[in-house]
Design a protein around this motif. Structure first.
Motif, PDB file in Angstrom:
ATOM      1  N   ALA A  71       0.810  -1.221   0.000  1.00  0.00           N
ATOM      2  CA  ALA A  71       0.000   0.000   0.000  1.00  0.00           C
ATOM      3  C   ALA A  71       0.841   1.267   0.000  1.00  0.00           C
ATOM      4  O   ALA A  71       0.278   2.370   0.015  1.00  0.00           O
ATOM      5  N   LYS A  72       2.145   1.131  -0.019  1.00  0.00           N
ATOM      6  CA  LYS A  72       3.009   2.311  -0.038  1.00  0.00           C
ATOM      7  C   LYS A  72       2.763   3.127  -1.305  1.00  0.00           C
ATOM      8  O   LYS A  72       2.702   2.593  -2.403  1.00  0.00           O
ATOM      9  N   GLN A  73       2.617   4.416  -1.130  1.00  0.00           N
ATOM     10  CA  GLN A  73       2.321   5.305  -2.254  1.00  0.00           C
ATOM     11  C   GLN A  73       3.244   6.514  -2.219  1.00  0.00           C
ATOM     12  O   GLN A  73       3.422   7.140  -1.174  1.00  0.00           O
ATOM     13  N   ASP A  74       3.803   6.804  -3.377  1.00  0.00           N
ATOM     14  CA  ASP A  74       4.645   7.981  -3.523  1.00  0.00           C
ATOM     15  C   ASP A  74       3.758   9.179  -3.842  1.00  0.00           C
ATOM     16  O   ASP A  74       2.950   9.140  -4.776  1.00  0.00           O
ATOM     17  N   ASN A 101       6.967  -0.689  -7.919  1.00  0.00           N
ATOM     18  CA  ASN A 101       6.733  -2.072  -7.495  1.00  0.00           C
ATOM     19  C   ASN A 101       5.773  -2.135  -6.305  1.00  0.00           C
ATOM     20  O   ASN A 101       6.004  -2.820  -5.300  1.00  0.00           O
ATOM     21  N   THR A 102       4.674  -1.394  -6.413  1.00  0.00           N
ATOM     22  CA  THR A 102       3.638  -1.384  -5.389  1.00  0.00           C
ATOM     23  C   THR A 102       2.306  -1.728  -6.041  1.00  0.00           C
ATOM     24  O   THR A 102       2.183  -1.771  -7.266  1.00  0.00           O
ATOM     25  N   ALA A 103       1.297  -1.979  -5.213  1.00  0.00           N
ATOM     26  CA  ALA A 103      -0.027  -2.288  -5.740  1.00  0.00           C
ATOM     27  C   ALA A 103      -0.586  -1.125  -6.539  1.00  0.00           C
ATOM     28  O   ALA A 103      -1.184  -1.305  -7.605  1.00  0.00           O
ATOM     29  N   SER A 104      -0.381   0.084  -6.040  1.00  0.00           N
ATOM     30  CA  SER A 104      -0.859   1.272  -6.752  1.00  0.00           C
ATOM     31  C   SER A 104      -0.182   1.409  -8.111  1.00  0.00           C
ATOM     32  O   SER A 104      -0.826   1.713  -9.123  1.00  0.00           O
ATOM     33  N   GLY A 105       1.140   1.169  -8.158  1.00  0.00           N
ATOM     34  CA  GLY A 105       1.857   1.243  -9.424  1.00  0.00           C
ATOM     35  C   GLY A 105       1.399   0.184 -10.408  1.00  0.00           C
ATOM     36  O   GLY A 105       1.281   0.460 -11.613  1.00  0.00           O
ATOM     37  N   ASN A 106       1.127  -1.015  -9.924  1.00  0.00           N
ATOM     38  CA  ASN A 106       0.646  -2.078 -10.809  1.00  0.00           C
ATOM     39  C   ASN A 106      -0.719  -1.745 -11.405  1.00  0.00           C
ATOM     40  O   ASN A 106      -0.992  -2.047 -12.576  1.00  0.00           O
ATOM     41  N   ILE A 107      -1.580  -1.140 -10.606  1.00  0.00           N
ATOM     42  CA  ILE A 107      -2.912  -0.776 -11.095  1.00  0.00           C
ATOM     43  C   ILE A 107      -2.820   0.307 -12.162  1.00  0.00           C
ATOM     44  O   ILE A 107      -3.475   0.220 -13.215  1.00  0.00           O
ATOM     45  N   LEU A 108      -2.005   1.309 -11.911  1.00  0.00           N
ATOM     46  CA  LEU A 108      -1.851   2.381 -12.893  1.00  0.00           C
ATOM     47  C   LEU A 108      -1.202   1.860 -14.171  1.00  0.00           C
ATOM     48  O   LEU A 108      -1.584   2.250 -15.281  1.00  0.00           O
ATOM     49  N   ARG A 109      -0.219   0.990 -14.048  1.00  0.00           N
ATOM     50  CA  ARG A 109       0.453   0.449 -15.219  1.00  0.00           C
ATOM     51  C   ARG A 109      -0.496  -0.371 -16.080  1.00  0.00           C
ATOM     52  O   ARG A 109      -0.419  -0.328 -17.320  1.00  0.00           O
ATOM     53  N   ASN A 210      -8.360  -4.552   7.787  1.00  0.00           N
ATOM     54  CA  ASN A 210      -9.421  -4.226   6.849  1.00  0.00           C
ATOM     55  C   ASN A 210      -9.584  -2.723   6.684  1.00  0.00           C
ATOM     56  O   ASN A 210      -9.876  -2.238   5.581  1.00  0.00           O
ATOM     57  N   MET A 211      -9.390  -1.977   7.756  1.00  0.00           N
ATOM     58  CA  MET A 211      -9.437  -0.519   7.665  1.00  0.00           C
ATOM     59  C   MET A 211      -8.304   0.012   6.790  1.00  0.00           C
ATOM     60  O   MET A 211      -8.504   0.933   5.985  1.00  0.00           O
ATOM     61  N   MET A 212      -7.116  -0.575   6.943  1.00  0.00           N
ATOM     62  CA  MET A 212      -5.986  -0.164   6.111  1.00  0.00           C
ATOM     63  C   MET A 212      -6.253  -0.453   4.632  1.00  0.00           C
ATOM     64  O   MET A 212      -5.967   0.381   3.758  1.00  0.00           O
ATOM     65  N   ILE A 213      -6.827  -1.613   4.345  1.00  0.00           N
ATOM     66  CA  ILE A 213      -7.115  -1.996   2.960  1.00  0.00           C
ATOM     67  C   ILE A 213      -8.214  -1.116   2.375  1.00  0.00           C
ATOM     68  O   ILE A 213      -8.151  -0.720   1.208  1.00  0.00           O
ATOM     69  N   ASP A 214      -9.222  -0.786   3.171  1.00  0.00           N
ATOM     70  CA  ASP A 214     -10.295   0.085   2.682  1.00  0.00           C
ATOM     71  C   ASP A 214      -9.763   1.475   2.357  1.00  0.00           C
ATOM     72  O   ASP A 214     -10.166   2.095   1.362  1.00  0.00           O
ATOM     73  N   GLY A 215      -8.856   1.969   3.193  1.00  0.00           N
ATOM     74  CA  GLY A 215      -8.247   3.265   2.909  1.00  0.00           C
ATOM     75  C   GLY A 215      -7.433   3.235   1.629  1.00  0.00           C
ATOM     76  O   GLY A 215      -7.453   4.187   0.837  1.00  0.00           O
ATOM     77  N   ALA A 217      -7.963   1.191  -0.935  1.00  0.00           N
ATOM     78  CA  ALA A 217      -8.901   1.071  -2.053  1.00  0.00           C
ATOM     79  C   ALA A 217      -9.491   2.430  -2.422  1.00  0.00           C
ATOM     80  O   ALA A 217      -9.679   2.739  -3.608  1.00  0.00           O
ATOM     81  N   LEU A 218      -9.774   3.254  -1.437  1.00  0.00           N
ATOM     82  CA  LEU A 218     -10.318   4.589  -1.709  1.00  0.00           C
ATOM     83  C   LEU A 218      -9.305   5.454  -2.448  1.00  0.00           C
ATOM     84  O   LEU A 218      -9.654   6.165  -3.402  1.00  0.00           O
ATOM     85  N   LYS A 219      -8.053   5.394  -2.028  1.00  0.00           N
ATOM     86  CA  LYS A 219      -7.012   6.170  -2.705  1.00  0.00           C
ATOM     87  C   LYS A 219      -6.822   5.704  -4.145  1.00  0.00           C
ATOM     88  O   LYS A 219      -6.621   6.516  -5.055  1.00  0.00           O
ATOM     89  N   VAL A 220      -6.890   4.389  -4.353  1.00  0.00           N
ATOM     90  CA  VAL A 220      -6.728   3.839  -5.703  1.00  0.00           C
ATOM     91  C   VAL A 220      -7.860   4.302  -6.610  1.00  0.00           C
ATOM     92  O   VAL A 220      -7.644   4.617  -7.791  1.00  0.00           O
ATOM     93  N   GLN A 221      -9.069   4.350  -6.107  1.00  0.00           N
ATOM     94  CA  GLN A 221     -10.200   4.816  -6.905  1.00  0.00           C
ATOM     95  C   GLN A 221     -10.010   6.269  -7.336  1.00  0.00           C
ATOM     96  O   GLN A 221     -10.300   6.639  -8.477  1.00  0.00           O
ATOM     97  N   LYS A 222      -9.513   7.087  -6.429  1.00  0.00           N
ATOM     98  CA  LYS A 222      -9.255   8.490  -6.771  1.00  0.00           C
ATOM     99  C   LYS A 222      -8.167   8.592  -7.845  1.00  0.00           C
ATOM    100  O   LYS A 222      -8.283   9.376  -8.794  1.00  0.00           O
ATOM    101  N   GLN A 223      -7.116   7.807  -7.707  1.00  0.00           N
ATOM    102  CA  GLN A 223      -6.045   7.822  -8.705  1.00  0.00           C
ATOM    103  C   GLN A 223      -6.548   7.340 -10.067  1.00  0.00           C
ATOM    104  O   GLN A 223      -6.180   7.907 -11.109  1.00  0.00           O
ATOM    105  N   THR A 224      -7.391   6.320 -10.066  1.00  0.00           N
ATOM    106  CA  THR A 224      -7.936   5.798 -11.318  1.00  0.00           C
ATOM    107  C   THR A 224      -8.766   6.850 -12.034  1.00  0.00           C
ATOM    108  O   THR A 224      -8.651   7.027 -13.260  1.00  0.00           O
ATOM    109  N   LEU A 225      -9.576   7.583 -11.297  1.00  0.00           N
ATOM    110  CA  LEU A 225     -10.394   8.634 -11.905  1.00  0.00           C
ATOM    111  C   LEU A 225      -9.525   9.739 -12.493  1.00  0.00           C
ATOM    112  O   LEU A 225      -9.815  10.262 -13.582  1.00  0.00           O
TER     113      LEU A 225
END
Length: 238
Positions: A71-74, A101-109, A210-215, A217-225
């Motif tokens: 979940a690390k995000q730059d 090499n993070t989940a956020s980077g993989n989703i954006l890629r 679960n709270m960490m994962i939900d947070g 997921a919310l950040k990823v949705q904002k980045q995707t938009l």
């Protein structure tokens, strides 16, 4: 005039003090035992509870390190990617995503690598990738949920079995006294207490993760938009 001098009698004073302060005559018996010995008085169910506790701690440490890394995000990553997309440098944007090499980077890629296809398809691919990454984060959390439910039950079973043994002994020997009952009960209640402690630890960790994962997921949705809006800009211009 006669002066009577009353000389204190030590024996009399001791008896008088004992009568005046009966609480001071109580004998305090303290049993010096270690925490481990005290815990083992809980019966046979203590051993599976100890194993569950060690396994629970292992899962907590492993999941925390894994989720924290994934979940690390730059903070500057999204801005750099947006800049590369605006200038049409898709390869540089993909390289930036891979470098993290993070989940956020993989989703954006996953979305950037198929730019040129319909927006709906890009959104679908990014959403599926996000679901996979979130599923990887949730891997192992079911163990914590299972432990939080099983541990209190095991402790309760240990207490009930101990109570049954106490009353079975009383029925056979006919020796009924408060010391026998209270001594046996306090030992068996250790099992219930240990089960509740293990259950609370697992339950708290489960919901915290679960709270960490939900947070995330919310950040990823904002980045995707934001990425989708950048991809749509040339199409709107055209």
């Amino acid at each position: 005039m006669l002066n009577f001098i009353l000389q204190a009698n030590p024996v009399t004073d001791t008896i008088a003090n004992a009568v005046a302060n009966p609480a001071s005559t109580e004998v305090s018996v303290t049993e010096n035992i270690s925490y481990l010995e005290f815990l083992l008085k809980g019966g046979v169910m203590i051993f599976p509870l100890i194993l569950l506790l060690f396994f629970c701690v292992y899962v907590i440490i492993e999941r925390y390190l894994s989720i924290k890394k994934a979940a690390k995000q730059d903070v500057n990553l999204l801005n750099d990617i947006k800049m590369q997309l605006k200038t049409g440098k898709l390869d540089n944007a993909i390289m930036l995503c891979s470098r993290e090499n993070t989940a956020s980077g993989n989703i954006l890629r996953s979305g950037i690598s198929i730019i040129g296809r319909p927006i709906g398809e890009i959104e679908s691919v990014m959403e599926k990738t996000a679901n996979i990454e979130i599923a990887q984060m949730e891997k192992g959390l079911t163990y914590l949920g299972l432990i939080s439910g099983i541990a209190p039950i095991l402790g309760f079973i240990g207490t009930i079995s101990g109570v049954i043994k106490i009353f079975h002994t009383i029925s056979n020997t006919g020796n009924l006294n408060i010391q026998t009952i209270s001594g046996g009960l306090y030992e068996k209640m250790i099992s219930s207490g240990a089960g509740l402690v293990v259950g609370v630890v697992a339950y708290s960790a489960y919901h915290l993760f679960n709270m960490m994962i939900d947070g995330f997921a919310l950040k990823v949705q904002k980045q995707t938009l934001e990425i989708i809006s950048i991809i749509q800009e040339p199409q709107n211009g055209n």
